[in-house]
Design a protein around this motif. Structure first.
Motif, mmCIF file in Angstrom:
data_model
loop_
_atom_site.group_PDB
_atom_site.id
_atom_site.type_symbol
_atom_site.label_atom_id
_atom_site.label_comp_id
_atom_site.label_asym_id
_atom_site.label_seq_id
_atom_site.Cartn_x
_atom_site.Cartn_y
_atom_site.Cartn_z
ATOM 1 N N LEU A 124 0.773 -13.875 -53.645
ATOM 2 C CA LEU A 124 1.721 -13.095 -52.703
ATOM 3 C C LEU A 124 2.214 -11.689 -53.506
ATOM 4 O O LEU A 124 1.978 -10.667 -52.634
ATOM 5 C CB LEU A 124 2.753 -14.006 -52.481
ATOM 6 C CG LEU A 124 2.528 -15.102 -51.468
ATOM 7 C CD1 LEU A 124 3.794 -15.898 -51.197
ATOM 8 C CD2 LEU A 124 1.999 -14.360 -50.352
ATOM 9 N N PRO A 125 2.527 -11.693 -54.778
ATOM 10 C CA PRO A 125 3.071 -10.276 -55.024
ATOM 11 C C PRO A 125 1.968 -9.326 -54.902
ATOM 12 O O PRO A 125 2.186 -8.051 -54.687
ATOM 13 C CB PRO A 125 3.471 -10.455 -56.556
ATOM 14 C CG PRO A 125 3.975 -12.007 -56.624
ATOM 15 C CD PRO A 125 2.864 -12.579 -55.678
ATOM 16 N N ILE A 126 0.720 -9.599 -55.518
ATOM 17 C CA ILE A 126 -0.400 -8.669 -55.342
ATOM 18 C C ILE A 126 -0.599 -8.276 -53.925
ATOM 19 O O ILE A 126 -0.866 -7.270 -53.760
ATOM 20 C CB ILE A 126 -1.725 -9.453 -55.691
ATOM 21 C CG1 ILE A 126 -1.454 -9.826 -57.563
ATOM 22 C CG2 ILE A 126 -2.897 -8.436 -55.890
ATOM 23 C CD1 ILE A 126 -2.226 -10.694 -58.137
ATOM 24 N N THR A 127 -0.759 -9.321 -53.152
ATOM 25 C CA THR A 127 -1.044 -8.980 -51.490
ATOM 26 C C THR A 127 0.045 -7.916 -50.915
ATOM 27 O O THR A 127 -0.289 -7.063 -50.325
ATOM 28 C CB THR A 127 -1.193 -10.166 -50.874
ATOM 29 O OG1 THR A 127 -1.851 -11.290 -51.377
ATOM 30 C CG2 THR A 127 -1.445 -10.316 -49.265
ATOM 31 N N ALA A 128 1.480 -8.515 -51.342
ATOM 32 C CA ALA A 128 2.582 -7.555 -50.538
ATOM 33 C C ALA A 128 2.272 -6.017 -51.271
ATOM 34 O O ALA A 128 2.402 -5.024 -50.475
ATOM 35 C CB ALA A 128 3.785 -8.163 -51.179
ATOM 36 N N THR A 129 1.945 -5.913 -52.614
ATOM 37 C CA THR A 129 2.134 -4.693 -53.075
ATOM 38 C C THR A 129 0.999 -3.822 -52.629
ATOM 39 O O THR A 129 0.926 -2.825 -52.281
ATOM 40 C CB THR A 129 2.090 -4.949 -54.772
ATOM 41 O OG1 THR A 129 3.140 -5.725 -55.266
ATOM 42 C CG2 THR A 129 2.006 -3.593 -55.493
ATOM 43 N N ALA A 130 -0.288 -4.448 -52.505
ATOM 44 C CA ALA A 130 -1.377 -3.672 -51.964
ATOM 45 C C ALA A 130 -1.147 -3.407 -50.454
ATOM 46 O O ALA A 130 -1.712 -2.359 -50.293
ATOM 47 C CB ALA A 130 -2.754 -4.883 -52.298
ATOM 48 N N THR A 131 -0.721 -4.229 -49.801
ATOM 49 C CA THR A 131 -0.377 -3.996 -48.419
ATOM 50 C C THR A 131 0.596 -2.647 -48.302
ATOM 51 O O THR A 131 0.135 -1.782 -47.516
ATOM 52 C CB THR A 131 0.279 -5.000 -47.743
ATOM 53 O OG1 THR A 131 -0.469 -6.141 -47.862
ATOM 54 C CG2 THR A 131 0.590 -4.653 -46.219
#
Length: 483
Positions: A124-131
């Motif tokens: 989730l942190p990777i996904t949110a940051t990339a988004t």
């Protein structure tokens, strides 16, 4: 020249200013949803691939992209009014991450040994940051001018002429704005000349709004407060615009107020707008103080060879010291010595009287001349690239200035301001960069510069500082108003 028939069937004389031919509205909005979906899927796929490579488990990588898009949709991240730049994207993304985490926790309750919750919380942190990064990249493309007006939402402004002119100037000042004003309908159309910019067509009065929407093919109508726009008329206008598939946006009375300071509070069934006070206490600014001094010290360390070279060039180009020192007002009116590289000949102050007639600000305390003959050759180059400001990093390290804030004014210029404005500016430290520096610098009239400084003081936040710092290199490269 195209003339437009008003809703009453006659031709408005105000349309003689000329209205460009535009296609009639065909429905839909100029902000496409597909690119947002593609970026969000790409962000989820990046996290999914990372989880698959690290843990060799496939369940989360297979489900995450669909779950991520669904959670963003639940948070209304794909509605048209949420696709504009600066519409609280970070909050929606974080809430979406929370939804996915809750869903993963429920699923983990039934299959606790699958590593599902571990992999989800890792992804989730990777996904949110990339988004967020991919969505911010879109705004950077707009600021850099890569879109050249493509896919911008078109809007018609309805309201008093002075308020419409102010709104247009604010929207044009922000290079990341995705609203293009294609015309105005005024409650006081007789006052449009000399107030509304000539390149903005005047379609007529408020009663001509629906016809203006049909002619311009706009996506939204922005209504400004005024006694002529009563509740019944706004309600009727909203019904007519809804039939056309056009949004109605209501602008607040206060133009220079950040969205974070506004909240809708229902009272007796009425949606009242609550205005939160500005953040002026010292406690929330402690991280800013620490970051300012650390970044300024690092900048001095990295730029020290350049500073030495500039100092030598200044000394070789003309007689006099390398540094120019000047008294300025800082936090709460305390005086300090501002440092700059000297860009003028030593007799610049003595020659000021003979050049007074060329002052672009008239006979006020502020003195600025285009192609000032007192500026040296090296000085002109330093001013063009804002290199003369670099010694102010020493002022930042000393705690006298900040990296971002209102520009420090000499005492005589500060005294020329109204007392309430002057005292408000002095509630925060002056800055090396600021809102008016990234919005046109010396090209802006004095009133606009004061307004932008007050807007910064009233709406300060860490995000605003980062926004200004991100725009500063582009303003330096463009060189608008740098003289």
């Amino acid at each position: 020249m195209t003339t437009v028939r008003t809703a009453r069937g006659d031709t408005s004389p105000l349309l003689q200013r000329g209205i460009p031919d535009t296609p009639h509205r065909t429905g839909g909005c100029h902000v496409p949803v597909i690119p947002f979906l593609a970026r969000d899927v790409l962000a989820a796929l990046a996290a999914s691939v990372t989880v698959l490579l690290l843990f060799d488990r496939w369940f989360v990588p297979a489900a995450l992209p669909a779950a991520w898009i669904l959670s963003l949709a639940v948070q209304r991240a794909y509605e048209q009014h949420c696709l504009r730049a600066g519409t609280d994207e970070s909050r929606r993304v974080l809430r979406s991450a929370g939804l996915v985490a809750v869903g993963a926790s429920v699923a983990w309750w039934f299959v606790p040994g699958s590593g599902l919750l571990h992999d989800t919380l890792f992804a989730l942190p990777i996904t949110a940051t990339a988004t967020l990064l991919l969505r911010q990249f879109r705004q950077l493309r707009i600021r850099a001018g890569w879109r050249h007006g493509q896919n911008l939402e078109r809007a018609v402004v309805v309201g008093p002429a002075p308020s419409a002119a102010l709104l247009i100037s604010i929207l044009r000042r922000d290079s990341a704005c995705e609203l293009e004003i294609v015309g105005v309908c005024l409650t006081d159309p007789a006052l449009s000349e000399g107030v509304v910019p000539d390149q903005v067509p005047v379609f007529g009065g408020v009663e001509d709004t629906v016809e203006a929407v049909r002619h311009s093919g706009c996506d939204a109508v922005i209504a400004l407060p005024g006694p002529e726009l009563e509740a019944a008329e706004l309600r009727k206008l909203s019904w007519e615009l809804q039939a056309q598939g056009v949004e109605l946006l209501l602008a607040p009375v206060l133009a220079d107020v950040a969205a974070a300071r506004l909240a809708v509070t229902p009272v007796a069934g009425l949606p009242l707008m609550e205005l939160h006070g500005p953040t002026l206490s010292r406690l929330p600014r402690i991280p800013k103080e620490l970051a300012d001094r650390l970044l300024a010290a690092a900048g001095l360390l990295v730029l020290s060879p350049l500073l030495v070279v500039i100092a030598l060039l200044v000394r070789l180009d003309s007689a006099g010291p390398a540094l120019f020192k000047h008294c300025r007002l800082g936090l709460r009116g305390h005086e300090f010595t501002l440092l700059k590289f000297r860009t003028m000949y030593q007799d610049a102050e003595q020659r000021k009287a003979e050049l007074a007639a060329l002052n672009q600000y008239g006979d006020g305390a502020l003195f600025k001349i285009v192609n000032d003959p007192r500026v040296t050759r090296v000085g002109a180059f330093l001013r063009r690239w804002s290199l003369d400001e670099l010694p102010q990093l020493l002022n930042v390290v000393a705690g006298q200035m900040s990296l971002v804030g209102p520009r420090p004014l000499p005492p005589d210029e500060a005294l020329a301001l109204p007392e309430d404005i002057r005292l408000r500016r002095l509630l925060v430290k002056p800055g090396l960069s600021g809102l008016w520096q990234v919005s046109g610098r010396s090209e802006l009239p004095m009133e606009e510069r004061v307004r932008l400084d007050i807007s910064y003081v009233e709406n300060w936040s860490t995000a605003l500082d980062l926004h200004i710092l991100a725009r500063t290199p582009g303003a330096v490269v463009r060189g608008t108003g740098a003289y």
